[in-house]
Design a protein around this motif. Sequence first.
Motif, PDB file in Angstrom:
ATOM      1  N   SER A   1       0.715  -1.291  -0.002  1.00 48.86           N
ATOM      2  CA  SER A   1       0.107  -0.057   0.029  1.00 48.86           C
ATOM      3  C   SER A   1       0.957   1.184   0.171  1.00 48.86           C
ATOM      4  CB  SER A   1      -1.132  -0.025   1.129  1.00 48.86           C
ATOM      5  OG  SER A   1      -0.186  -0.107   2.287  1.00 48.86           O
TER       6      SER A   1
ATOM      7  N   GLN B   1       2.538   2.106  -2.453  1.00 51.99           N
ATOM      8  CA  GLN B   1       2.265   2.739  -3.913  1.00 51.99           C
ATOM      9  C   GLN B   1       1.144   3.718  -3.927  1.00 51.99           C
ATOM     10  OE1 GLN B   1       1.468  -0.891  -5.789  1.00 51.99           O
ATOM     11  NE2 GLN B   1       3.436  -1.191  -6.852  1.00 51.99           N
ATOM     12  N   SER B   2       1.316   4.594  -4.508  1.00 48.60           N
ATOM     13  CA  SER B   2       0.411   5.696  -4.646  1.00 48.60           C
ATOM     14  C   SER B   2      -1.014   5.250  -5.281  1.00 48.60           C
ATOM     15  CB  SER B   2       0.537   7.214  -5.379  1.00 48.60           C
ATOM     16  OG  SER B   2       0.853   6.829  -6.780  1.00 48.60           O
ATOM     17  N   TYR B   3      -2.126   5.938  -4.947  1.00 53.82           N
ATOM     18  CA  TYR B   3      -3.367   5.716  -5.541  1.00 53.82           C
ATOM     19  C   TYR B   3      -3.382   5.746  -6.900  1.00 53.82           C
ATOM     20  CZ  TYR B   3      -8.591   5.801  -5.414  1.00 53.82           C
ATOM     21  OH  TYR B   3      -9.895   5.369  -5.659  1.00 53.82           O
TER      22      TYR B   3
ATOM     23  N   GLU C   1      -1.651   3.085  -8.940  1.00 57.64           N
ATOM     24  CA  GLU C   1      -2.502   1.865  -8.808  1.00 57.64           C
ATOM     25  C   GLU C   1      -3.676   1.794 -10.000  1.00 57.64           C
ATOM     26  OE1 GLU C   1      -2.116  -0.152  -4.342  1.00 57.64           O
ATOM     27  OE2 GLU C   1      -3.196   1.613  -4.604  1.00 57.64           O
ATOM     28  N   VAL C   2      -4.368   2.900  -9.973  1.00 56.75           N
ATOM     29  CA  VAL C   2      -5.436   3.150 -10.895  1.00 56.75           C
ATOM     30  C   VAL C   2      -4.796   3.116 -12.316  1.00 56.75           C
ATOM     31  CG1 VAL C   2      -6.975   4.758 -11.871  1.00 56.75           C
ATOM     32  CG2 VAL C   2      -6.703   4.519  -9.273  1.00 56.75           C
TER      33      VAL C   2
ATOM     34  N   TYR D   1      -4.432  -0.707 -13.172  1.00 47.46           N
ATOM     35  CA  TYR D   1      -5.664  -1.246 -13.582  1.00 47.46           C
ATOM     36  C   TYR D   1      -6.183  -0.759 -14.535  1.00 47.46           C
ATOM     37  CZ  TYR D   1      -6.850  -3.967  -9.301  1.00 47.46           C
ATOM     38  OH  TYR D   1      -6.998  -4.821  -8.279  1.00 47.46           O
ATOM     39  N   THR D   2      -5.831   0.407 -15.430  1.00 41.62           N
ATOM     40  CA  THR D   2      -6.426   0.859 -16.575  1.00 41.62           C
ATOM     41  C   THR D   2      -5.590   0.389 -17.717  1.00 41.62           C
ATOM     42  OG1 THR D   2      -6.634   2.981 -15.473  1.00 41.62           O
ATOM     43  CG2 THR D   2      -6.894   3.267 -17.808  1.00 41.62           C
TER      44      THR D   2
ATOM     45  N   PHE E   1      -4.580  -7.569 -12.717  1.00 41.66           N
ATOM     46  CA  PHE E   1      -5.683  -7.572 -11.505  1.00 41.66           C
ATOM     47  C   PHE E   1      -5.545  -8.536 -10.311  1.00 41.66           C
ATOM     48  CE2 PHE E   1      -9.118  -6.728 -15.391  1.00 41.66           C
ATOM     49  CZ  PHE E   1      -8.603  -5.247 -15.521  1.00 41.66           C
ATOM     50  N   LEU E   2      -4.697  -9.659 -10.370  1.00 38.50           N
ATOM     51  CA  LEU E   2      -4.740 -10.417  -9.490  1.00 38.50           C
ATOM     52  C   LEU E   2      -3.648 -10.302  -8.218  1.00 38.50           C
ATOM     53  CD1 LEU E   2      -5.658 -13.969 -10.745  1.00 38.50           C
ATOM     54  CD2 LEU E   2      -6.968 -12.306  -9.458  1.00 38.50           C
TER      55      LEU E   2
END
Lengths: 120, 195
Positions: free
Chosen positions: A2, A4-6, A9-10, A13-14, A60-61
């Motif tokens: 956690s 890593q910055s938000y 992480e977004v 996923y993108t 994703f996993l």
Amino acid sequence: MSTQSYAHEVRQYTIGFIGAAVLTILAYLSVKLEWYDATTTAIFVLVLAVMQFGVQVYYFLHLRGEAKPRWQSWSFVYSMAMMLIVVCGSLWVMYNLNYRMGMSGEQMEQRMLEENKKGF
Amino acid sequence: MTSHAAHIKEKAANATLGFWLYLMTDIMIFASLFATFVILRDGTNGGPSGQELFNLEFVMAETFLLLVSSFTCGLAYLAIKHGQKRRTLVLLGTTITLGIGFLSLELYEFGELYLAGHDWTHSAFLSAFFTLVGTHGLHILIGIIWAIALGDYISKRGTTPDAVRKFSLFALFWHFLDLVWIFIFTVVYLLGAIS
């Protein structure tokens, strides 16, 4: 993890989502527009499926960065190996069975239909 | 780290591993259903094959509903990890809606096949098809119910460490179902349309 910055992480996923979407669309178009002959298309879409599997597992996993002894990663590897044995093994056995009876899958289907018509 | 925080962290790690092992056994269920399907796909008993039955545009719509829902589910997990309750609930709601959309399309497809007389009793191919795709659909249904319960929990308790742990398990489940769908889409529908 956690730490890593938000936003980072977004972004991960993108990237995963866009990759999966592009691979899906490529597979669909190759079948719909018949880019290649039947066998090549079949191999092509299977390769794309495996690639998409890899992309989704990676993005994703969250298997990356797992601490030792890495139970999740190793149980995953084991399951993949078992899955391949079940699927490839079953296919091998069944095609071999048809072959040894001197028939392709389609001929076997025809023969069974004929037998079916004769009644039991 | 206080012992309480350490306890929560250990609980989360154990729960994740336990749930992960369940998913690994679920892989084996789907592996055997896939093997069955691929072996029986030519056994149409004189009836229609996948090529005549499946509508690729329709399946494409299903695929994208599920893929986008997997993405919003991942975003919702990031939101709850960073304590953003409102955003979590909005994204989880989107995930649920997309999941219900996917399931509705699948049930519509099953209904069409059934009404046209192509039900699971007709041939080995259709038996295998309904079993494989239906098992996946059943998982999706369970996932939707789980997500609704989770949304209720989060709206009442907020983004507590327990809520994050529960959400991470649901996110794993939902991503796993999209992984299985890649292969249903490819093996059942795309390969079915080629041959």
